[in-house]
Design an enzyme around this catalytic site. Sequence first.
Site, PDB file in Angstrom:
ATOM      1  N   ASP A   1       5.770   2.376   3.336  1.00 19.05           N
ATOM      2  CA  ASP A   1       6.529   3.311   4.172  1.00 19.05           C
ATOM      3  C   ASP A   1       7.068   2.653   5.443  1.00 19.05           C
ATOM      4  O   ASP A   1       7.321   3.318   6.433  1.00 19.05           O
ATOM      5  CB  ASP A   1       5.664   4.531   4.523  1.00 19.05           C
ATOM      6  CG  ASP A   1       4.361   4.148   5.209  1.00 19.05           C
ATOM      7  OD1 ASP A   1       4.160   2.956   5.508  1.00 19.05           O
ATOM      8  OD2 ASP A   1       3.535   5.049   5.452  1.00 19.05           O
TER       9      ASP A   1
ATOM     10  N   LEU B   1       0.839  -1.201   0.000  1.00 21.45           N
ATOM     11  CA  LEU B   1       0.000   0.000   0.000  1.00 21.45           C
ATOM     12  C   LEU B   1       0.876   1.255   0.000  1.00 21.45           C
ATOM     13  O   LEU B   1       1.726   1.429   0.860  1.00 21.45           O
ATOM     14  CB  LEU B   1      -0.922   0.016   1.222  1.00 21.45           C
ATOM     15  CG  LEU B   1      -1.823  -1.212   1.396  1.00 21.45           C
ATOM     16  CD1 LEU B   1      -2.842  -0.950   2.510  1.00 21.45           C
ATOM     17  CD2 LEU B   1      -2.530  -1.579   0.098  1.00 21.45           C
TER      18      LEU B   1
ATOM     19  N   LYS C   1       6.243  10.628  -0.248  1.00 19.84           N
ATOM     20  CA  LYS C   1       6.880  10.064   0.947  1.00 19.84           C
ATOM     21  C   LYS C   1       7.670   8.795   0.634  1.00 19.84           C
ATOM     22  O   LYS C   1       8.818   8.658   1.069  1.00 19.84           O
ATOM     23  CB  LYS C   1       5.827   9.771   2.018  1.00 19.84           C
ATOM     24  CG  LYS C   1       6.423   9.068   3.231  1.00 19.84           C
ATOM     25  CD  LYS C   1       5.482   9.050   4.406  1.00 19.84           C
ATOM     26  CE  LYS C   1       4.435   7.984   4.292  1.00 19.84           C
ATOM     27  NZ  LYS C   1       3.601   7.941   5.515  1.00 19.84           N
TER      28      LYS C   1
ATOM     29  N   LYS D   1      39.493  12.510 -13.777  1.00 18.56           N
ATOM     30  CA  LYS D   1      38.202  12.274 -14.411  1.00 18.56           C
ATOM     31  C   LYS D   1      38.448  11.539 -15.714  1.00 18.56           C
ATOM     32  O   LYS D   1      39.319  11.948 -16.484  1.00 18.56           O
ATOM     33  CB  LYS D   1      37.499  13.601 -14.701  1.00 18.56           C
ATOM     34  CG  LYS D   1      36.122  13.440 -15.318  1.00 18.56           C
ATOM     35  CD  LYS D   1      35.779  14.546 -16.286  1.00 18.56           C
ATOM     36  CE  LYS D   1      36.501  14.375 -17.607  1.00 18.56           C
ATOM     37  NZ  LYS D   1      36.117  15.369 -18.612  1.00 18.56           N
TER      38      LYS D   1
ATOM     39  N   ARG E   1       2.815  14.738   6.510  1.00 19.68           N
ATOM     40  CA  ARG E   1       3.734  15.203   7.554  1.00 19.68           C
ATOM     41  C   ARG E   1       5.192  15.263   7.091  1.00 19.68           C
ATOM     42  O   ARG E   1       6.041  15.815   7.778  1.00 19.68           O
ATOM     43  CB  ARG E   1       3.617  14.311   8.796  1.00 19.68           C
ATOM     44  CG  ARG E   1       2.416  14.671   9.653  1.00 19.68           C
ATOM     45  CD  ARG E   1       2.288  13.773  10.856  1.00 19.68           C
ATOM     46  NE  ARG E   1       1.699  12.486  10.513  1.00 19.68           N
ATOM     47  CZ  ARG E   1       1.771  11.399  11.289  1.00 19.68           C
ATOM     48  NH1 ARG E   1       2.437  11.449  12.422  1.00 19.68           N
ATOM     49  NH2 ARG E   1       1.197  10.282  10.910  1.00 19.68           N
TER      50      ARG E   1
ATOM     51  N   THR F   1      -7.647   1.757   3.945  1.00 21.43           N
ATOM     52  CA  THR F   1      -6.730   0.642   3.629  1.00 21.43           C
ATOM     53  C   THR F   1      -7.465  -0.547   3.015  1.00 21.43           C
ATOM     54  O   THR F   1      -6.901  -1.268   2.183  1.00 21.43           O
ATOM     55  CB  THR F   1      -5.986   0.190   4.894  1.00 21.43           C
ATOM     56  OG1 THR F   1      -6.944   0.029   5.955  1.00 21.43           O
ATOM     57  CG2 THR F   1      -4.942   1.216   5.325  1.00 21.43           C
TER      58      THR F   1
ATOM     59  N   SER G   1      57.618  18.497 -13.079  1.00 19.66           N
ATOM     60  CA  SER G   1      56.663  19.265 -12.275  1.00 19.66           C
ATOM     61  C   SER G   1      56.144  20.471 -13.055  1.00 19.66           C
ATOM     62  O   SER G   1      56.854  21.050 -13.871  1.00 19.66           O
ATOM     63  CB  SER G   1      57.334  19.767 -11.000  1.00 19.66           C
ATOM     64  OG  SER G   1      57.619  18.668 -10.171  1.00 19.66           O
TER      65      SER G   1
ATOM     66  N   GLY H   1      -3.962   0.882  15.555  1.00 23.53           N
ATOM     67  CA  GLY H   1      -5.062  -0.037  15.784  1.00 23.53           C
ATOM     68  C   GLY H   1      -4.665  -1.030  16.880  1.00 23.53           C
ATOM     69  O   GLY H   1      -3.523  -1.465  16.941  1.00 23.53           O
TER      70      GLY H   1
ATOM     71  N   ASN I   1      42.585  19.550 -20.928  1.00 28.87           N
ATOM     72  CA  ASN I   1      41.772  18.730 -21.828  1.00 28.87           C
ATOM     73  C   ASN I   1      40.655  19.515 -22.481  1.00 28.87           C
ATOM     74  O   ASN I   1      39.931  18.984 -23.301  1.00 28.87           O
ATOM     75  CB  ASN I   1      41.181  17.544 -21.061  1.00 28.87           C
ATOM     76  CG  ASN I   1      40.278  17.996 -19.926  1.00 28.87           C
ATOM     77  OD1 ASN I   1      40.495  19.046 -19.334  1.00 28.87           O
ATOM     78  ND2 ASN I   1      39.277  17.216 -19.620  1.00 28.87           N
TER      79      ASN I   1
HETATM   80  C1  UD1 Z   1      -3.254   1.608   9.818  1.00 28.94           C
HETATM   81  C2  UD1 Z   1      -4.156   0.558  10.441  1.00 28.94           C
HETATM   82  C3  UD1 Z   1      -3.846   0.454  11.923  1.00 28.94           C
HETATM   83  C4  UD1 Z   1      -2.399   0.110  12.129  1.00 28.94           C
HETATM   84  C5  UD1 Z   1      -1.519   1.116  11.413  1.00 28.94           C
HETATM   85  C6  UD1 Z   1      -0.068   0.663  11.466  1.00 28.94           C
HETATM   86  C7  UD1 Z   1      -6.214   0.581   9.187  1.00 28.94           C
HETATM   87  C8  UD1 Z   1      -7.623   1.045   9.161  1.00 28.94           C
HETATM   88  N1  UD1 Z   1      -5.523   0.932  10.235  1.00 28.94           N
HETATM   89  O1  UD1 Z   1      -3.575   2.850  10.425  1.00 28.94           O
HETATM   90  O2  UD1 Z   1      -4.659  -0.547  12.523  1.00 28.94           O
HETATM   91  O3  UD1 Z   1      -2.089   0.105  13.523  1.00 28.94           O
HETATM   92  O4  UD1 Z   1      -1.891   1.227  10.034  1.00 28.94           O
HETATM   93  O5  UD1 Z   1       0.746   1.637  10.944  1.00 28.94           O
HETATM   94  O6  UD1 Z   1      -5.776  -0.118   8.299  1.00 28.94           O
HETATM   95  N2  UD1 Z   1      -3.043   3.704   2.439  1.00 28.94           N
HETATM   96  C9  UD1 Z   1      -3.469   3.566   1.149  1.00 28.94           C
HETATM   97  N3  UD1 Z   1      -4.711   3.996   0.816  1.00 28.94           N
HETATM   98  C10 UD1 Z   1      -5.543   4.550   1.726  1.00 28.94           C
HETATM   99  C11 UD1 Z   1      -5.105   4.690   3.059  1.00 28.94           C
HETATM  100  C12 UD1 Z   1      -3.847   4.241   3.382  1.00 28.94           C
HETATM  101  O7  UD1 Z   1      -2.735   3.066   0.291  1.00 28.94           O
HETATM  102  O8  UD1 Z   1      -6.646   4.928   1.354  1.00 28.94           O
HETATM  103  C13 UD1 Z   1      -1.712   3.244   2.799  1.00 28.94           C
HETATM  104  C14 UD1 Z   1      -0.823   4.383   3.249  1.00 28.94           C
HETATM  105  O9  UD1 Z   1      -0.070   4.903   2.178  1.00 28.94           O
HETATM  106  C15 UD1 Z   1       0.067   3.708   4.267  1.00 28.94           C
HETATM  107  C16 UD1 Z   1      -0.783   2.583   4.815  1.00 28.94           C
HETATM  108  O10 UD1 Z   1      -1.811   2.371   3.882  1.00 28.94           O
HETATM  109  O11 UD1 Z   1       1.208   3.138   3.677  1.00 28.94           O
HETATM  110  C17 UD1 Z   1      -1.346   2.901   6.170  1.00 28.94           C
HETATM  111  O12 UD1 Z   1      -2.140   4.047   6.081  1.00 28.94           O
HETATM  112  P1  UD1 Z   1      -2.279   5.041   7.298  1.00 28.94           P
HETATM  113  O13 UD1 Z   1      -3.258   6.089   6.971  1.00 28.94           O
HETATM  114  O14 UD1 Z   1      -0.941   5.433   7.769  1.00 28.94           O
HETATM  115  O15 UD1 Z   1      -2.944   4.059   8.361  1.00 28.94           O
HETATM  116  P2  UD1 Z   1      -3.111   4.305   9.887  1.00 28.94           P
HETATM  117  O16 UD1 Z   1      -4.227   5.245  10.107  1.00 28.94           O
HETATM  118  O17 UD1 Z   1      -1.813   4.617  10.479  1.00 28.94           O
END
Ligand code: UD1
Length: 493
Positions: free
Chosen positions: A109, A11, A25, A362, A18, A84, A416, A151, A397
């Site tokens: 990430d 993902l 990122k 070089k 941030r 997610t 030299s 979570g 050169n």
């Molecule tokens: C998520 C989990 C949480 C867990 C945490 C760990 C869910 C609902 N929650 O929370 O339980 O403890 O990760 O870090 O899954 N992403 C997408 N598309 C989206 C949203 C997110 O690709 O629509 C990707 C983000 O780029 C990232 C990852 O999913 O790499 C996690 O997304 P993020 O928003 O950081 O999740 P958390 O709210 O931290």
Amino acid sequence: MSGQPAAVVVLAAGEGKRMRSRTPKVLHRIGGRSLLGHALAAAASLTPDHLVVVVRHQRDQVAEHIGQIAPKAVIADQDEVPGTGRAVACGLKALPVPPTGTVVVTYGDVPLLTGDTLAELVRVHEAGMGDGGPAAVTVLTAEVPDPAGYGRVLRDAAGSVTGIVEHRDADPAQRAVREINSGIYAFDAALLLDALGRIGSANDQGEMYLTDVLGIVRADGGLVQALPTTDLWQVEGVNDRVQLATLGAELNRRLVLDWMRSGVTVIDPATTWLDVDVRLAEDVTLLPGVQLLAGTEVAPGASIGPDTTLSGCQVGAGASVVRSHGSGARVEAGSKVGPFSYLRPGTVLGADGKIGAFVETKNAVIGVGSKVPHLTYVGDATIGTGTNIGAATIFVNYDGVHKDHITVGDHVRIGSDTMLVAPLTVGDGAYTAAGSVITTDVPAGALAVARGQQRNVEGWVARRRPGTSSADAAAAATTGTETTTATEATAAN
Ligand code: UD1
Ligand code: CA
């Protein structure tokens, strides 16, 4: 079940606000590799049938990067529905056919997660409870001192995992749980696809949560299990530049430890920075303040540093590079470089050669046993074997428009302060006189002299600089007597 999943879905659609960066990122780097590159390397080590990356934010930049580092990966676009769960659904939809078997989900990430940990997750998942086949879901979890924001893993009285609740949706009792969801899972593909069709967005963020899949499959009677890890670094994500630096330092610490265990002496691990793709042989010594980057390779017994950066370089056995900067250069066995030299791309220093202090090279191929000891620029040149380039020689050169090549033969002695003006060939065994500007070819064995004839104007200082300390010194040297000097007279004032 072979341990090779049907798909790994990474993902990487999130916004990464941030970071406060124009660069997506997941394209920020630690250890010489993008965060996404680390995630894909771990994922690819499972040799899945399909490697899928879900993108959305700054999609084109991320997709271009994936094309470069993992051209076979499937790029899946997440639609405007956030969460997610939606991200994984979009990822699976991009596959030619719905997967069967195991699907692994990871984040783009989370750079310190290793392929070994993912392999263990798949193994535990596919083993399930032992007899009843694979689990429905196995989630990688960790017990952390401060679980805020994550979570939480919910378990029943018997300790079985029942689901995951997000921090913002959790009640105080759930928030007290310190076992967190890493966001890394192995799923049974069919159960995942079915559950993804049933998740809603009735939560505080109004997003489709992947975490809801756990509760759904559990309610259907599926086995949901956790694989707890004690290595918290492996599940830590990068959200800002502070975490980028912190995880970068930890990655580096791990790399340096691994190299020390495989026979590299590292005097100061804290100031030694290594990219993930460097290769170091046994009995290499790294002195303080060394950066080895971009696939640099160092052969047995070589010594690098202190205070040296090498990027995309090769250093041969027993060679040493001291307080210097190199990129795209090769230093062959037994050669010495530095202190204070700059080796640019295309530099090849042959075995047992020397590039000494304040030398820039070089596109210069320098033969076996040849030396460029001091204060010299060598650009676009070929130098034979056993040749010595005198101090302050410049390979001229560039005429302001064109760059031309200079060839210097074997066992040549360049005096030299010689200017060698390209295009030029200096034959084997030739000499040039110090201070010469050489503009035409020098035949083998010749001495080339190209400088003004010296003229001494006798008595000039006494006539034109009378009363100076120089005039006094000259007078004393010619008469052999000491006189009161003008300098002493001045000093007395
Ligand atoms: C998520 C989990 C949480 C867990 C945490 C760990 C869910 C609902 N929650 O929370 O339980 O403890 O990760 O870090 O899954 N992403 C997408 N598309 C989206 C949203 C997110 O690709 O629509 C990707 C983000 O780029 C990232 C990852 O999913 O790499 C996690 O997304 P993020 O928003 O950081 O999740 P958390 O709210 O931290
Ligand atoms: Ca979120």
